[in-house]
Write a protein that holds these residues in place. Sequence first.
Motif, PDB file in Angstrom:
ATOM      1  N   GLU A  73      -3.264  -1.815  -2.741  1.00 18.80           N
ATOM      2  CA  GLU A  73      -4.703  -2.106  -2.683  1.00 18.80           C
ATOM      3  C   GLU A  73      -5.324  -2.082  -4.074  1.00 18.80           C
ATOM      4  O   GLU A  73      -6.134  -2.929  -4.418  1.00 18.80           O
ATOM      5  CB  GLU A  73      -5.410  -1.093  -1.779  1.00 18.80           C
ATOM      6  CG  GLU A  73      -5.093  -1.243  -0.306  1.00 18.80           C
ATOM      7  CD  GLU A  73      -5.586  -2.553   0.271  1.00 18.80           C
ATOM      8  OE1 GLU A  73      -6.667  -3.019  -0.117  1.00 18.80           O
ATOM      9  OE2 GLU A  73      -4.865  -3.117   1.112  1.00 18.80           O
ATOM     10  N   SER A  74      -4.942  -1.094  -4.886  1.00 15.12           N
ATOM     11  CA  SER A  74      -5.515  -1.014  -6.233  1.00 15.12           C
ATOM     12  C   SER A  74      -4.967  -2.118  -7.145  1.00 15.12           C
ATOM     13  O   SER A  74      -5.663  -2.571  -8.050  1.00 15.12           O
ATOM     14  CB  SER A  74      -5.282   0.368  -6.836  1.00 15.12           C
ATOM     15  OG  SER A  74      -3.905   0.641  -6.923  1.00 15.12           O
ATOM     16  N   LEU A  75      -3.714  -2.556  -6.899  1.00 12.66           N
ATOM     17  CA  LEU A  75      -3.163  -3.667  -7.687  1.00 12.66           C
ATOM     18  C   LEU A  75      -3.876  -4.973  -7.374  1.00 12.66           C
ATOM     19  O   LEU A  75      -4.155  -5.765  -8.271  1.00 12.66           O
ATOM     20  CB  LEU A  75      -1.675  -3.846  -7.384  1.00 12.66           C
ATOM     21  CG  LEU A  75      -0.698  -2.992  -8.163  1.00 12.66           C
ATOM     22  CD1 LEU A  75       0.694  -3.183  -7.625  1.00 12.66           C
ATOM     23  CD2 LEU A  75      -0.746  -3.308  -9.631  1.00 12.66           C
ATOM     24  N   GLN A  84      -3.207 -11.358  -4.062  1.00 11.62           N
ATOM     25  CA  GLN A  84      -3.297 -10.186  -3.188  1.00 11.62           C
ATOM     26  C   GLN A  84      -2.274 -10.282  -2.060  1.00 11.62           C
ATOM     27  O   GLN A  84      -1.589  -9.310  -1.740  1.00 11.62           O
ATOM     28  CB  GLN A  84      -4.699 -10.060  -2.588  1.00 11.62           C
ATOM     29  CG  GLN A  84      -5.747  -9.562  -3.523  1.00 11.62           C
ATOM     30  CD  GLN A  84      -7.116  -9.494  -2.853  1.00 11.62           C
ATOM     31  OE1 GLN A  84      -7.306  -9.919  -1.723  1.00 11.62           O
ATOM     32  NE2 GLN A  84      -8.081  -8.946  -3.574  1.00 11.62           N
ATOM     33  N   PHE A  85      -2.169 -11.464  -1.461  1.00 12.35           N
ATOM     34  CA  PHE A  85      -1.216 -11.677  -0.376  1.00 12.35           C
ATOM     35  C   PHE A  85       0.212 -11.433  -0.853  1.00 12.35           C
ATOM     36  O   PHE A  85       0.995 -10.747  -0.191  1.00 12.35           O
ATOM     37  CB  PHE A  85      -1.375 -13.107   0.175  1.00 12.35           C
ATOM     38  CG  PHE A  85      -0.386 -13.450   1.239  1.00 12.35           C
ATOM     39  CD1 PHE A  85      -0.513 -12.933   2.513  1.00 12.35           C
ATOM     40  CD2 PHE A  85       0.688 -14.293   0.958  1.00 12.35           C
ATOM     41  CE1 PHE A  85       0.414 -13.250   3.496  1.00 12.35           C
ATOM     42  CE2 PHE A  85       1.608 -14.618   1.933  1.00 12.35           C
ATOM     43  CZ  PHE A  85       1.478 -14.091   3.208  1.00 12.35           C
ATOM     44  N   HIS A  88       0.864  -7.749  -1.409  1.00 12.43           N
ATOM     45  CA  HIS A  88       1.043  -7.043  -0.136  1.00 12.43           C
ATOM     46  C   HIS A  88       2.408  -7.345   0.498  1.00 12.43           C
ATOM     47  O   HIS A  88       3.057  -6.436   1.019  1.00 12.43           O
ATOM     48  CB  HIS A  88      -0.093  -7.385   0.823  1.00 12.43           C
ATOM     49  CG  HIS A  88      -1.388  -6.755   0.430  1.00 12.43           C
ATOM     50  ND1 HIS A  88      -2.580  -7.425   0.492  1.00 12.43           N
ATOM     51  CD2 HIS A  88      -1.690  -5.529  -0.057  1.00 12.43           C
ATOM     52  CE1 HIS A  88      -3.552  -6.638   0.086  1.00 12.43           C
ATOM     53  NE2 HIS A  88      -3.029  -5.478  -0.268  1.00 12.43           N
ATOM     54  N   ILE A  89       2.847  -8.583   0.419  1.00 10.93           N
ATOM     55  CA  ILE A  89       4.177  -8.940   0.939  1.00 10.93           C
ATOM     56  C   ILE A  89       5.261  -8.182   0.181  1.00 10.93           C
ATOM     57  O   ILE A  89       6.204  -7.652   0.777  1.00 10.93           O
ATOM     58  CB  ILE A  89       4.415 -10.473   0.855  1.00 10.93           C
ATOM     59  CG1 ILE A  89       3.483 -11.217   1.805  1.00 10.93           C
ATOM     60  CG2 ILE A  89       5.869 -10.832   1.138  1.00 10.93           C
ATOM     61  CD1 ILE A  89       3.693 -10.888   3.265  1.00 10.93           C
ATOM     62  N   TYR A  90       5.131  -8.118  -1.142  1.00 12.79           N
ATOM     63  CA  TYR A  90       6.114  -7.391  -1.957  1.00 12.79           C
ATOM     64  C   TYR A  90       6.198  -5.926  -1.522  1.00 12.79           C
ATOM     65  O   TYR A  90       7.293  -5.393  -1.316  1.00 12.79           O
ATOM     66  CB  TYR A  90       5.735  -7.496  -3.440  1.00 12.79           C
ATOM     67  CG  TYR A  90       6.641  -6.711  -4.361  1.00 12.79           C
ATOM     68  CD1 TYR A  90       7.866  -7.225  -4.738  1.00 12.79           C
ATOM     69  CD2 TYR A  90       6.254  -5.462  -4.851  1.00 12.79           C
ATOM     70  CE1 TYR A  90       8.703  -6.512  -5.576  1.00 12.79           C
ATOM     71  CE2 TYR A  90       7.087  -4.745  -5.695  1.00 12.79           C
ATOM     72  CZ  TYR A  90       8.308  -5.277  -6.052  1.00 12.79           C
ATOM     73  OH  TYR A  90       9.137  -4.561  -6.874  1.00 12.79           O
ATOM     74  N   PHE A  91       5.048  -5.286  -1.358  1.00 10.50           N
ATOM     75  CA  PHE A  91       5.069  -3.868  -1.015  1.00 10.50           C
ATOM     76  C   PHE A  91       5.421  -3.621   0.444  1.00 10.50           C
ATOM     77  O   PHE A  91       5.968  -2.562   0.780  1.00 10.50           O
ATOM     78  CB  PHE A  91       3.751  -3.195  -1.411  1.00 10.50           C
ATOM     79  CG  PHE A  91       3.695  -2.919  -2.882  1.00 10.50           C
ATOM     80  CD1 PHE A  91       4.380  -1.854  -3.428  1.00 10.50           C
ATOM     81  CD2 PHE A  91       2.998  -3.753  -3.735  1.00 10.50           C
ATOM     82  CE1 PHE A  91       4.370  -1.601  -4.787  1.00 10.50           C
ATOM     83  CE2 PHE A  91       2.973  -3.520  -5.093  1.00 10.50           C
ATOM     84  CZ  PHE A  91       3.666  -2.436  -5.626  1.00 10.50           C
TER      85      PHE A  91
END
Length: 143
Positions: A73-75, A84-85, A88-91
Amino acid sequence: FIPNISHLINGIRRALKASIFVGIAFMALIFIIGILSHYLFRGFEINAFKSPLISIYSIFKIFTVEGWYEIPESLGAGENRWLQFLIHIYFIAVVLCGGIFGLSIVNSIFVDTMISDNNDDLENRVDHLDKKLDIIIQKLKKR
C-alpha cells in the motif's frame, strides 16, 4: 519435571535434521526475492527496500505475514493505477509463495518428522500383530 523429555529431544533433533535443507532453501528464497525487490523498488520513497539487507528483512516480514498489506500500500501510494496493480500482483505472489506455501511446507516437514517415531512404534506393533495373526491362521488351517 517434563514427562518423556528424552523422547521430545530426540524428536526435535530428527526434525531439525530433516528440515535443514528445506530451511536453507527457504532462506535462499527470502534472499533472492529480497534482492529482486530491492532492485525493483529502491527508487520508491519507502524505506523498506532502500538497501539489500533492509529489503531482505522486509521480505522476511512479508513471508511471516507481518506487514504484508502495509508495504504494498505504501509503495503504490501516489502511483498510477497500473503500477499499483502490478505492485499488488507482485506482493500477492510473494505472500502466496513464501508466506502461505513456504512456511506451511517448512512447518509440515518439521512437525511430521518430529512425530514420526510415534508412527514407527505403531507400525512395528501392527507388523508384530500381523505376524501373530499369520501364525494363528496357519495353526487353524492345519487342524
